[in-house]
Design an enzyme around this catalytic site. Structure first.
Site, PDB file in Angstrom:
ATOM      1  N   TYR A 182      -3.243   0.051  10.622  1.00 39.40           N
ATOM      2  CA  TYR A 182      -3.309  -0.346   9.060  1.00 39.40           C
ATOM      3  C   TYR A 182      -1.867  -0.026   8.269  1.00 39.40           C
ATOM      4  O   TYR A 182      -1.429  -1.117   7.781  1.00 39.40           O
ATOM      5  CB  TYR A 182      -4.408   0.042   8.264  1.00 39.40           C
ATOM      6  CG  TYR A 182      -4.512   0.042   6.658  1.00 39.40           C
ATOM      7  CD1 TYR A 182      -4.714  -1.230   6.259  1.00 39.40           C
ATOM      8  CD2 TYR A 182      -3.971   1.226   6.001  1.00 39.40           C
ATOM      9  CE1 TYR A 182      -4.605  -1.321   5.010  1.00 39.40           C
ATOM     10  CE2 TYR A 182      -3.804   1.185   4.618  1.00 39.40           C
ATOM     11  CZ  TYR A 182      -4.253  -0.230   3.947  1.00 39.40           C
ATOM     12  OH  TYR A 182      -4.174  -0.386   2.947  1.00 39.40           O
ATOM     13  N   SER A 235       0.775  -1.161  -0.123  1.00 40.36           N
ATOM     14  CA  SER A 235       0.196   0.043  -0.108  1.00 40.36           C
ATOM     15  C   SER A 235       0.870   1.165   0.153  1.00 40.36           C
ATOM     16  O   SER A 235       1.920   1.229   0.413  1.00 40.36           O
ATOM     17  CB  SER A 235      -0.731  -0.035   1.296  1.00 40.36           C
ATOM     18  OG  SER A 235      -1.485   1.275   1.206  1.00 40.36           O
TER      19      SER A 235
END
Ligand SMILES: [Zn+2]
Length: 708
Positions: A597, A584
C-alpha cells in the site's frame, strides 16, 4: 411539444413531428376549495406545468380582484399579475405582483408615446398594493389596460408558429373566423398595452389577439373560463398546423440521417469547441439529440432557416441572434472549428456595431450559444449548466415554431434591430449589473474518482457548493447513484452526473471522462481519489495483493490522468486546469506491515510530480493532498484494513483505534473527509493558480510526513 425519445440510429424521418394538442386539466373539486387569488395560482400552475402550453418561464396570467385596502379598510380593485422572474408552472402566490388597478389606469397621464416605454416601467412600483415586494414585469400594462377580469398571455409553439409565419394572419382568420384579432409586431412594453387596448376597443367582438412574432393574449370572466379558453385556442392552432403538416417530412425532407455514433462525436467535439471559446469564465455545454434537433439539422432547409435566427423574444434572448452551424465532415479539423468560432464572434460584433445606439451598453459575450451539427444534434454553451440546457430547450421550441410557420407560409424571424433593442434594453442591463458575482467555481467541470466514498463525496460536495459541475465516478453502481441523487436534491439535477468506473479498467476510465465531455463539455478539475488499502507483513504479501495495490493506486491514477489530459490541455488559454491526487501520509512516511500500500501511494505521489512537470506547458497543475487516518465515512476503513491496522498497533478496532490515531497526531485532532475536501477545493481552484508539484498534508500533524 411531443418528445419522441430514443430515435433509432438510422431512422429516416418520413413525416414531420406533430404539435401536441392540449386539453383541459381543470378539476372543479380542487378549484371549489380555492380563494380567488388561489384560483389564479391554480390556473397559472395548470397552464405553466403543461409543456404543450408554454415553455419555461414564458407567459403571464392575471386577475382583477376585490381586496380590502389596509390603509382605510375599504374595498379596492387590485390587479394580481405574474411578477418579474420565475415561471407560471412552479410559481407560488408570492410570485404575483399586486397593484392598485385604479393607479395603474391613472398612469396613462404620464404616457405620450413609444419613447416613454422605459419611463413607464419606473412608475409601476408606485402602484404597489399591500407592500408586496414582488416587482411587476414589463408585461403588466397588457393586463392592466384590458378591461377584463381574467387575462392569460402565453407563447406555446403552435401559437408562435402562426405568429411568426407569412401565412399567420390568414390562418388566424381561417381558424377562428374573426374571433381572434391580429396585432403587428411590437416589442413588449406600455406601448404594446395601449395598442392592444385600442384594438380591442375598436373590435369589441374579439375574444383574444395574436401578437405577431410573439404569442397570444386572451381573456374571460372567470378563472376556469379563461383557462379553458387558452387551452382551446392552443388546441385549435395545433390541430390546424398538424392538418397542414400532413405526412410529408418537414423542412424539405431529410438530407443527413442521424449518425449512430452521435453521442461519441459530441463527447469528442464539445471539449474542443469549449477550448475555442473566449471570456473570463469557462462555458458549460449541453448536448441534445432529441427528435427536433435531428429532424431540423438533418433537413434540406437547415442552413437557410438556421441563418434566419429565432422569432419569439423569449427564444431569442436565450439563444442569441443566430446559431453556429458546422459541417459534419470537418469536425476533426481543429483549424476549421477555431475559425468557425472566431467567425461567429466577428459576426456578432458586426451585428452589435450595426445596431448599437448612442446609449447602448457595452457589447456582451460574443461566443455562440447554439451549435448545430447535421446528423449529430444540438450543442448549447452558457456560463452555467442550467442556462445551457434551457438555451437548448428554447432552440427546440424555435425549431417547432419554424416547422409550423413553414407549413403555412414563410417563417419570419425577429427583425435584427428589434432583436438588438431587446437584447441590449437598458433596464435589463441594470438588472444584469445588480446580479451577485458568481461563485468561484461556476463554469468549472470536475470529475472525482471514488466519488461515492467518504473523501470523494465530501470533495464533490465542496466543489458543487462553490458552483462546479461534478461527475462522480465509482465502481459501486448503487452507491454512486445514491450519492448523485442526494447531490441532485441538494444542488440541482443539472450539475451532477454519475459514472460507473473501476479505475483499473482502461475502457471504463475513458467512458467516465467521456461523460464529463458529453454531459458538461470538458474537464477542468480531476480528483484522483479511488483507493484501496491493505496490510500485511512482507512475507505474507502475495503477488496478487501487491498487484492489486499497484493496479488501483498507481496505475489507476495514471489511467485517469492520462484520459483527462487531452481535455485539460484544451483549457490552457482559459485559466488552465488542475489535477488533485489524494495521496497518503504513507506515501511519504514509512508504514509497518503495509509495504504494498505505502509504496504504491509513493508511486502515485511521484507520478504527480512527473505530471506537474509535463503538464505545466499546457497549463495543467498537478498537486497532492496527503490525508492520514480519515476513518469517518471511509469504505476502506469499514473492512479488514481497520482490523489489520488495529492488529498492527496492538489495539481494539473500535473506538480505541480512532482514539489511537487522534492521540498519535501532533494536534490531537480527528481528520475528517471535509478537512481533505478543503484542501481539494484549494488545489482545484484558482486560489492555488500558481502552485504545482506540491503536497499538502492534512493529517493533524505528523512529523514523519514532513516534506523535506
Ligand atoms: Zn410574452
Amino acid at each position: 411539444m411531443l418528445r419522441r425519445t430514443a430515435m433509432n440510429a438510422h431512422t429516416p424521418i418520413t413525416s414531420a413531428l406533430p404539435f401536441a394538442v392540449p386539453s383541459s386539466r381543470w378539476d372543479d373539486e380542487v378549484a371549489g376549495r380555492l380563494s380567488p387569488a388561489e384560483l389564479l395560482l391554480y390556473r397559472s400552475n395548470l397552464l405553466g406545468s403543461d409543456l404543450t402550453v408554454t415553455n419555461f418561464g414564458g407567459g403571464n396570467t392575471s386577475a382583477k380582484l376585490e381586496e380590502v385596502d389596509p390603509l382605510n379598510g375599504e374595498k379596492v380593485e387590485v390587479l394580481w399579475v405574474k411578477g418579474s422572474g420565475g415561471d407560471i408552472g412552479s410559481m407560488k402566490l408570492d410570485g404575483f405582483a399586486t397593484l392598485y388597478q385604479a393607479k395603474l389606469l391613472g398612469l396613462e397621464a404620464h404616457y405620450s408615446g413609444p419613447d416613454d416605454d422605459d419611463k413607464m416601467v419606473g412608475f409601476l412600483p408606485h402602484c404597489t398594493f399591500n407592500l408586496n415586494g414582488r416587482a411587476a414585469s414589463i408585461d403588466t400594462p397588457l393586463h392592466s389596460l384590458l378591461p377584463f377580469a381574467h387575462v392569460d398571455h402565453v407563447h406555446p409553439d403552435a401559437i408562435i408558429a402562426l405568429a411568426a409565419s407569412s401565412g399567420g394572419e390568414a390562418a388566424t382568420q381561417e381558424i377562428w373566423g374573426g374571433r381572434i384579432g391580429w396585432l403587428p409586431w411590437k416589442r413588449p412594453g406600455y406601448t404594446l398595452g395601449v395598442m392592444l387596448r385600442d384594438y380591442v376597443k375598436a373590435n369589441p367582438h374579439v375574444e383574444g389577439v395574436m401578437l405577431a412574432g410573439h404569442g397570444i393574449i386572451c381573456w374571460a370572466d372567470s378563472a376556469k373560463a379563461c383557462y379553458e379558453h387558452t387551452v382551446q385556442l392552443i388546441a385549435d392552432a395545433a390541430n390546424y398546423l398538424n392538418a397542414r403538416l400532413g405526412s410529408a417530412p418537414a423542412f424539405g425532407g431529410q438530407k443527413v440521417a442521424p449518425n449512430p455514433d452521435r453521442a461519441a462525436i459530441a463527447a469528442d467535439l464539445m471539449p474542443r469547441l469549449r477550448g475555442f471559446m473566449t471570456g473570463a469564465r469557462q462555458k458549460l455545454g449541453h448536448f441534445s439529440d432529441d427528435a427536433e434537433a435531428l429532424e431540423f439539422t438533418g433537413s434540406a432547409d437547415f442552413e437557410r432557416l438556421a441563418a434566419l435566427g429565432t422569432s419569439c423574444p423569449d427564444h431569442f434572448l436565450r439563444t442569441k441572434i443566430a446559431p453556429l452551424t458546422l459541417d459534419p465532415a470537418r469536425l476533426q479539423d481543429d483549424a476549421y472549428l477555431a475559425q468557425k468560432v472566431a467567425d461567429y464572434r466577428e459576426m456578432y460584433a458586426a451585428y452589435y456595431e450595426r445596431c448599437k445606439r448612442g446609449n447602448s451598453p457595452a457589447m456582451r459575450d460574443s461566443n455562440p450559444v447554439v451549435v448545430l451539427v447535421p446528423g449529430v444534434g444540438r450543442i448549447t454553451f452558457a456560463t452555467d449548466k442550467t442556462t445551457a440546457r434551457l438555451a437548448g430547450e428554447f432552440y427546440g421550441n424555435a425549431i417547432n415554431v419554424m416547422r409550423g410557420a413553414e407549413a403555412i407560409g414563410d417563417y419570419i424571424a425577429l427583425d435584427e434591430q428589434e432583436a438588438f433593442d431587446i437584447e441590449y434594453w437598458l433596464l435589463e442591463e441594470a438588472k444584469l449589473q445588480r446580479m451577485p458575482a458568481p461563485k468561484p467555481l461556476v463554469g468549472k467541470i470536475a470529475l472525482v474518482t471514488g466519488g461515492a466514498g467518504g473523501i470523494g463525496a465530501a470533495s464533490a460536495a465542496r466543489l458543487l457548493r462553490e458552483g462546479a459541475c461534478v461527475v462522480l465516478a465509482d465502481r459501486a453502481a448503487d452507491a454512486v447513484e445514491e450519492v448523485r441523487a442526494g447531490f441532485a436534491r441538494q444542488f440541482g439535477k443539472d450539475v451532477v452526473r454519475a459514472a460507473v468506473c473501476d479505475v483499473t479498467d482502461e475502457a471504463q476510465v475513458q467512458a467516465a471522462i467521456d461523460v464529463a465531455a458529453r454531459e458538461f463539455g470538458g474537464l477542468d478539475i480531476l480528483v484522483a481519489n479511488a483507493g484501496i488499502a491493505s496490510s500485511a507483513p512482507i512475507e505474507e504479501t502475495t503477488i496478487e495483493l501487491w498487484n492489486r495495490n499497484y493496479d488501483v493506486l498507481a496505475q489507476g491514477y495514471f489511467l485517469t490522468a492520462r484520459a483527462a489530459w487531452p481535455l485539460m490541455k484544451r483549457m490552457k488559454d482559459q485559466g488552465g486546469s488542475s489535477v488533485v491526487f489524494i495521496g497518503s501520509k504513507n506515501g511519504v512516511a514509512a508504514a509497518t506491515n503495509a509495504s504494498a500500500y505505502a509504496s504504491a501511494k509513493a508511486a502515485a505521489n511521484h507520478l504527480a510530480r512527473c505530471l506537474a512537470l509535463e503538464g505545466a506547458p499546457h497549463g495543467i497543475r498537478v498537486n497532492t493532498v496527503n490525508p492520514d487516518a480519515v476513518i469517518k465515512g471511509s469504505k476502506i476503513w469499514d473492512g479488514d484494513w481497520r482490523k489489520e491496522r488495529a492488529g498492527a498497533h496492538g489495539i481494539d478496532s473500535g473506538k480505541e483505534l480512532e482514539e489511537h490515531y487522534r492521540q498519535r497526531s501532533m494536534l490531537k485532532r480527528d481528520v475528517l473527509p471535509e478537512d481533505i475536501a478543503e484542501a481539494v477545493y484549494f488545489l482545484g481552484s484558482d486560489m492555488s493558480a500558481k502552485s504545482t508539484g506540491n503536497m499538502i498534508n492534512v493529517d493533524a500533524g505528523n512529523a514523519q510526513a514532513f516534506t523535506r
